[in-house]
Motif scaffolding. Structure first.
Motif, short mmCIF file in Angstrom:
data_model
loop_
_atom_site.label_atom_id
_atom_site.label_comp_id
_atom_site.label_asym_id
_atom_site.label_seq_id
_atom_site.Cartn_x
_atom_site.Cartn_y
_atom_site.Cartn_z
N MET A 119 -7.98 -37.86 22.77
CA MET A 119 -8.37 -38.53 21.55
C MET A 119 -8.76 -39.98 21.81
O MET A 119 -8.50 -40.84 20.99
N PRO A 120 -9.38 -40.25 22.92
CA PRO A 120 -9.76 -41.65 23.15
C PRO A 120 -10.90 -42.10 22.25
O PRO A 120 -11.11 -43.30 22.09
N ALA A 121 -11.65 -41.19 21.64
CA ALA A 121 -12.78 -41.57 20.81
C ALA A 121 -12.34 -42.07 19.43
O ALA A 121 -13.11 -42.69 18.71
N LEU A 122 -11.11 -41.79 19.03
CA LEU A 122 -10.62 -42.23 17.73
C LEU A 122 -10.17 -43.69 17.78
O LEU A 122 -9.57 -44.14 18.76
N PRO A 123 -10.43 -44.45 16.73
CA PRO A 123 -9.90 -45.82 16.68
C PRO A 123 -8.38 -45.78 16.47
O PRO A 123 -7.81 -44.75 16.12
N TRP A 124 -7.73 -46.91 16.65
CA TRP A 124 -6.27 -46.97 16.55
C TRP A 124 -5.78 -46.56 15.17
O TRP A 124 -4.74 -45.91 15.04
N TRP A 125 -6.51 -46.89 14.10
CA TRP A 125 -6.06 -46.53 12.76
C TRP A 125 -6.21 -45.03 12.52
O TRP A 125 -5.44 -44.44 11.77
N GLY A 126 -7.16 -44.37 13.19
CA GLY A 126 -7.30 -42.92 13.09
C GLY A 126 -6.15 -42.20 13.76
O GLY A 126 -5.61 -41.22 13.24
N LYS A 127 -5.75 -42.71 14.93
CA LYS A 127 -4.59 -42.14 15.63
C LYS A 127 -3.31 -42.35 14.83
O LYS A 127 -2.46 -41.47 14.75
N GLY A 128 -3.19 -43.52 14.22
CA GLY A 128 -2.03 -43.79 13.38
C GLY A 128 -1.97 -42.87 12.18
O GLY A 128 -0.90 -42.39 11.80
N PHE A 129 -3.13 -42.62 11.56
CA PHE A 129 -3.18 -41.72 10.40
C PHE A 129 -2.78 -40.30 10.81
O PHE A 129 -2.01 -39.64 10.10
N LEU A 130 -3.26 -39.83 11.95
CA LEU A 130 -2.88 -38.50 12.43
C LEU A 130 -1.38 -38.44 12.73
O LEU A 130 -0.73 -37.43 12.45
N LEU A 131 -0.84 -39.49 13.30
CA LEU A 131 0.59 -39.53 13.59
C LEU A 131 1.40 -39.47 12.30
O LEU A 131 2.41 -38.76 12.23
N VAL A 132 0.98 -40.18 11.27
CA VAL A 132 1.68 -40.14 9.98
C VAL A 132 1.63 -38.72 9.40
O VAL A 132 2.64 -38.22 8.88
N LEU A 133 0.49 -38.05 9.48
CA LEU A 133 0.39 -36.68 8.98
C LEU A 133 1.31 -35.73 9.73
O LEU A 133 1.96 -34.86 9.13
N ILE A 134 1.39 -35.89 11.04
CA ILE A 134 2.26 -35.03 11.84
C ILE A 134 3.72 -35.27 11.49
O ILE A 134 4.50 -34.33 11.36
N VAL A 135 4.12 -36.51 11.32
CA VAL A 135 5.50 -36.83 10.96
C VAL A 135 5.84 -36.28 9.57
O VAL A 135 6.93 -35.73 9.36
N MET A 136 4.91 -36.39 8.62
CA MET A 136 5.15 -35.85 7.28
C MET A 136 5.30 -34.33 7.32
O MET A 136 6.16 -33.76 6.65
N SER A 137 4.47 -33.67 8.12
CA SER A 137 4.57 -32.22 8.26
C SER A 137 5.89 -31.82 8.91
O SER A 137 6.54 -30.86 8.47
N LEU A 138 6.29 -32.54 9.94
CA LEU A 138 7.57 -32.27 10.60
C LEU A 138 8.72 -32.42 9.62
O LEU A 138 9.62 -31.58 9.57
N ARG A 139 8.71 -33.46 8.82
CA ARG A 139 9.77 -33.67 7.82
C ARG A 139 9.81 -32.54 6.80
O ARG A 139 10.87 -32.04 6.45
N TYR A 140 8.66 -32.12 6.32
CA TYR A 140 8.60 -31.04 5.32
C TYR A 140 9.17 -29.74 5.88
O TYR A 140 10.02 -29.10 5.26
N TYR A 141 8.71 -29.33 7.07
CA TYR A 141 9.18 -28.07 7.63
C TYR A 141 10.62 -28.15 8.11
O TYR A 141 11.32 -27.14 8.12
N TRP A 142 11.09 -29.32 8.50
CA TRP A 142 12.51 -29.49 8.86
C TRP A 142 13.37 -29.26 7.62
O TRP A 142 14.36 -28.55 7.68
N ARG A 143 12.97 -29.85 6.50
CA ARG A 143 13.74 -29.67 5.26
C ARG A 143 13.65 -28.24 4.75
O ARG A 143 14.59 -27.73 4.14
N LEU A 144 12.53 -27.57 4.99
CA LEU A 144 12.33 -26.21 4.49
C LEU A 144 13.07 -25.17 5.33
O LEU A 144 13.74 -24.30 4.78
N HIS A 145 13.00 -25.24 6.65
CA HIS A 145 13.53 -24.19 7.51
C HIS A 145 14.79 -24.55 8.28
O HIS A 145 15.56 -23.65 8.61
N ILE A 146 15.03 -25.81 8.59
CA ILE A 146 16.20 -26.18 9.40
C ILE A 146 17.37 -26.60 8.52
O ILE A 146 18.43 -25.99 8.54
N SER A 147 17.19 -27.64 7.72
CA SER A 147 18.30 -28.10 6.88
C SER A 147 18.37 -27.36 5.55
O SER A 147 19.41 -27.39 4.89
N ARG A 148 17.30 -26.70 5.14
CA ARG A 148 17.22 -25.88 3.93
C ARG A 148 17.64 -26.63 2.67
O ARG A 148 18.40 -26.14 1.85
#
Length: 114
Positions: A1-30
Motif C-alpha cells: 500500500m505504498p501508493a496510498l497517502p498517510w491519511w488513507g492508510k489511517g482511514f483503513l486502519l480505523v475501519l479495521i479496528v472498528m470491524s475488529l471491535r464489532y466482531y469481538w463483541r459479537l462472537h467473543i465477548s457476546r
C-alpha cells in the motif's frame, strides 16, 4: 500500500479496528445486542435462540460449518434473519460436542427433499 497517502492508510486502519471491535463483541465477548448467548434444542431442527435483546425460535441453516476444532452454527429465524454461534472444541464437553455435530450433520435441512 505504498501508493496510498498517510491519511488513507489511517482511514483503513480505523475501519479495521472498528470491524475488529464489532466482531469481538459479537462472537467473543457476546455483549452485542444481537449476539447469540444461548441455544436450546426443542425438535430435530428447531431451537430457541436467546440473544441479549430477545428470544425466538430458529432453524439450523444449511450454511453451518463443522470442523473438529470449531463449529459455526447459523440460525435462521422465521423472518429470514441469520444469527451465528461459534463453538470452539474446548469450550464444551466432548460428548456434548459430539452430539451437536451429529445433530448438525443429520439435520433435516441436509436430508433430500421428497
Amino acid at each position: 500500500m505504498p501508493a496510498l497517502p498517510w491519511w488513507g492508510k489511517g482511514f483503513l486502519l480505523v475501519l479495521i479496528v472498528m470491524s475488529l471491535r464489532y466482531y469481538w463483541r459479537l462472537h467473543i465477548s457476546r455483549v452485542a445486542p444481537n449476539a447469540v448467548q444461548e441455544v436450546r434444542f426443542y425438535q430435530v431442527d428447531n431451537a430457541l435462540v436467546r440473544t441479549a435483546s430477545a428470544g425466538f425460535f430458529a432453524r439450523l441453516d444449511d450454511s453451518s460449518f463443522l470442523h473438529p476444532w470449531v463449529c459455526v452454527l447459523n440460525w435462521r429465524t422465521l423472518n429470514g434473519k441469520l444469527y451465528s454461534l461459534i463453538v470452539m472444541s474446548d469450550s464444551v464437553p466432548p460428548d456434548v460436542l459430539r452430539q451437536l455435530r451429529v445433530r448438525v450433520k443429520f439435520s433435516p435441512a441436509d436430508m433430500p427433499k421428497k
